[in-house]
Design a protein around this motif. Structure first.
Motif, PDB file in Angstrom:
ATOM      1  N   PRO A   1       0.837  -1.208   0.000  1.00 56.25           N
ATOM      2  CA  PRO A   1       0.000   0.000   0.000  1.00 56.25           C
ATOM      3  C   PRO A   1       0.870   1.257   0.000  1.00 56.25           C
ATOM      4  N   VAL A   2       0.349   2.327  -0.574  1.00 54.90           N
ATOM      5  CA  VAL A   2       1.075   3.599  -0.624  1.00 54.90           C
ATOM      6  C   VAL A   2       1.149   4.164   0.795  1.00 54.90           C
ATOM      7  N   ALA A   3       2.376   4.367   1.277  1.00 52.80           N
ATOM      8  CA  ALA A   3       2.566   4.775   2.669  1.00 52.80           C
ATOM      9  C   ALA A   3       1.948   6.137   2.978  1.00 52.80           C
ATOM     10  N   ASP A   4       2.014   7.066   2.027  1.00 56.05           N
ATOM     11  CA  ASP A   4       1.470   8.407   2.271  1.00 56.05           C
ATOM     12  C   ASP A   4      -0.052   8.372   2.421  1.00 56.05           C
ATOM     13  N   LYS A   5      -0.677   7.445   1.699  1.00 55.90           N
ATOM     14  CA  LYS A   5      -2.135   7.391   1.707  1.00 55.90           C
ATOM     15  C   LYS A   5      -2.668   6.399   2.735  1.00 55.90           C
ATOM     16  N   TYR A   6      -1.961   5.263   2.868  1.00 52.79           N
ATOM     17  CA  TYR A   6      -2.408   4.216   3.795  1.00 52.79           C
ATOM     18  C   TYR A   6      -1.229   3.808   4.691  1.00 52.79           C
ATOM     19  N   PRO A   7      -0.833   4.685   5.620  1.00 53.12           N
ATOM     20  CA  PRO A   7       0.381   4.443   6.420  1.00 53.12           C
ATOM     21  C   PRO A   7       0.317   3.175   7.279  1.00 53.12           C
ATOM     22  N   HIS A   8      -0.837   2.906   7.876  1.00 60.93           N
ATOM     23  CA  HIS A   8      -0.942   1.736   8.760  1.00 60.93           C
ATOM     24  C   HIS A   8      -0.920   0.439   7.958  1.00 60.93           C
ATOM     25  N   ALA A   9      -1.608   0.433   6.823  1.00 62.51           N
ATOM     26  CA  ALA A   9      -1.603  -0.747   5.964  1.00 62.51           C
ATOM     27  C   ALA A   9      -0.196  -0.999   5.414  1.00 62.51           C
ATOM     28  N   ALA A  10       0.521   0.088   5.079  1.00 62.96           N
ATOM     29  CA  ALA A  10       1.882  -0.043   4.569  1.00 62.96           C
ATOM     30  C   ALA A  10       2.804  -0.615   5.635  1.00 62.96           C
ATOM     31  N   ARG A  11       2.655  -0.133   6.871  1.00 68.60           N
ATOM     32  CA  ARG A  11       3.459  -0.646   7.984  1.00 68.60           C
ATOM     33  C   ARG A  11       3.174  -2.116   8.220  1.00 68.60           C
ATOM     34  N   TRP A  12       1.861  -2.476   8.230  1.00 65.56           N
ATOM     35  CA  TRP A  12       1.482  -3.890   8.425  1.00 65.56           C
ATOM     36  C   TRP A  12       2.053  -4.755   7.293  1.00 65.56           C
ATOM     37  N   TYR A  13       1.942  -4.295   6.059  1.00 65.20           N
ATOM     38  CA  TYR A  13       2.418  -5.063   4.895  1.00 65.20           C
ATOM     39  C   TYR A  13       3.929  -5.311   4.994  1.00 65.20           C
ATOM     40  N   LYS A  14       4.668  -4.298   5.376  1.00 64.01           N
ATOM     41  CA  LYS A  14       6.114  -4.425   5.499  1.00 64.01           C
ATOM     42  C   LYS A  14       6.472  -5.434   6.590  1.00 64.01           C
ATOM     43  N   HIS A  15       5.722  -5.384   7.690  1.00 71.56           N
ATOM     44  CA  HIS A  15       5.978  -6.301   8.811  1.00 71.56           C
ATOM     45  C   HIS A  15       5.689  -7.749   8.408  1.00 71.56           C
ATOM     46  N   ILE A  16       4.571  -7.994   7.741  1.00 75.30           N
ATOM     47  CA  ILE A  16       4.204  -9.356   7.341  1.00 75.30           C
ATOM     48  C   ILE A  16       5.153  -9.889   6.276  1.00 75.30           C
ATOM     49  N   THR A  17       5.712  -8.996   5.468  1.00 76.51           N
ATOM     50  CA  THR A  17       6.681  -9.432   4.459  1.00 76.51           C
ATOM     51  C   THR A  17       7.866 -10.144   5.109  1.00 76.51           C
ATOM     52  N   SER A  18       8.217  -9.728   6.329  1.00 79.51           N
ATOM     53  CA  SER A  18       9.354 -10.348   7.020  1.00 79.51           C
ATOM     54  C   SER A  18       9.079 -11.804   7.376  1.00 79.51           C
ATOM     55  N   TYR A  19       7.809 -12.208   7.350  1.00 81.38           N
ATOM     56  CA  TYR A  19       7.444 -13.596   7.649  1.00 81.38           C
ATOM     57  C   TYR A  19       7.208 -14.423   6.382  1.00 81.38           C
ATOM     58  N   GLU A  20       7.491 -13.861   5.218  1.00 84.03           N
ATOM     59  CA  GLU A  20       7.109 -14.505   3.966  1.00 84.03           C
ATOM     60  C   GLU A  20       7.662 -15.921   3.835  1.00 84.03           C
ATOM     61  N   SER A  21       8.875 -16.138   4.299  1.00 83.35           N
ATOM     62  CA  SER A  21       9.472 -17.478   4.198  1.00 83.35           C
ATOM     63  C   SER A  21       8.832 -18.476   5.155  1.00 83.35           C
ATOM     64  N   GLU A  22       8.027 -17.965   6.108  1.00 85.10           N
ATOM     65  CA  GLU A  22       7.402 -18.829   7.111  1.00 85.10           C
ATOM     66  C   GLU A  22       5.898 -18.976   6.907  1.00 85.10           C
ATOM     67  N   PHE A  23       5.368 -18.436   5.802  1.00 89.00           N
ATOM     68  CA  PHE A  23       3.923 -18.434   5.597  1.00 89.00           C
ATOM     69  C   PHE A  23       3.300 -19.818   5.797  1.00 89.00           C
ATOM     70  N   ALA A  24       3.935 -20.855   5.271  1.00 88.70           N
ATOM     71  CA  ALA A  24       3.345 -22.198   5.310  1.00 88.70           C
ATOM     72  C   ALA A  24       3.255 -22.749   6.728  1.00 88.70           C
ATOM     73  N   THR A  25       4.071 -22.224   7.647  1.00 89.51           N
ATOM     74  CA  THR A  25       4.111 -22.756   9.007  1.00 89.51           C
ATOM     75  C   THR A  25       3.289 -21.940   9.994  1.00 89.51           C
TER      76      THR A  25
END
Length: 229
Positions: free
Chosen positions: A45-69
């Motif tokens: 999400p565009v950080a300027d327009k949707y800052p909280h969604a952008a923050r959440w998206y960035k945080h969940i990206t760090s778990y991408e390799s663990e999605f299946a678990t």
């Protein structure tokens, strides 16, 4: 109702409002709910327009390799998660107004990346301090004082050898105490012996099975009394 089409402005605004007071879509840790919503978004999400969604998206990206678990049901659609009808989160304007009135530290995120990192640092420090305090707290060891009766076969049983065999059983968390011979009739005496056990380390059933293995001396054994320390 759950999340609307996250590729539309309305859906993105709904998600932004939902995670403005949450670190995750549901619960207090990453789950399949986050995975489902994450995959429903084509890009960050565009950080300027949707800052909280952008923050959440960035945080969940760090778990991408663990999605299946991650815990949860991976078959659920993203639309099964999110706000119910009338929830504050489906009204972005109302959510924004509530955010402006809140002067507390936002531990869940911020549209300023430095503030967001600071909130994470504070949360991690508090969690570390809690774990350290909990680990340092003395643990109570549950113990029991037990009186056991060990019965011989007859009046000719060598009670000295019987007691020696019983006391020869050694276990971590087992301490033998005082004993005496108690008449039971017809010249037969039983061994009555006290012991202290750590409840998590010593099973009385297993101890009695070991005593029963002394077949030359022991007919049976019983727990005559037991009291928690």
């Amino acid at each position: 109702m759950g999340f609307a089409d996250l590729l539309t402005d309305a859906g993105a605004a709904m998600l932004n409002s939902w995670v403005s007071t949450r670190s995750y879509i549901v619960g207090h840790g990453p789950s399949q709910a986050d995975v489902a919503v994450y995959k429903a978004i084509s890009s960050a999400p565009v950080a300027d327009k949707y800052p909280h969604a952008a923050r959440w998206y960035k945080h969940i990206t760090s778990y991408e390799s663990e999605f299946a678990t991650l815990p949860g049901d991976p078959s659920k659609a993203y639309s099964t998660y999110g706000p119910e009808s009338g929830d504050l989160a489906i009204n972005p304007a109302k959510g924004a107004a509530a955010e402006e009135d809140d002067d507390d530290v936002d531990l869940f995120g911020s549209d300023d990346e430095e503030e967001d990192a600071e909130a994470v640092r504070i949360r991690e420090e508090r969690l570390a301090a809690y774990r350290e305090k909990k680990a340092a707290k003395p643990q109570t060891i549950a113990k029991s004082v037990v009186t056991m009766d060990v019965k011989p076969w007859d009046d000719e049983t060598d009670m000295v050898a019987l007691e020696a065999a019983v006391r020869g059983i050694e276990k971590d968390g087992l301490l033998w105490g005082a004993s005496k011979l108690v008449p039971v009739g017809f010249g037969i005496k039983k061994l009555q012996i006290n012991l202290v056990v750590e409840d998590l380390k010593v099973s009385l059933d297993e101890l009695q099975e070991q005593i029963a293995d002394f077949e030359d001396y022991v007919q049976s054994s019983d727990i005559a009394a037991m009291q928690k320390l």
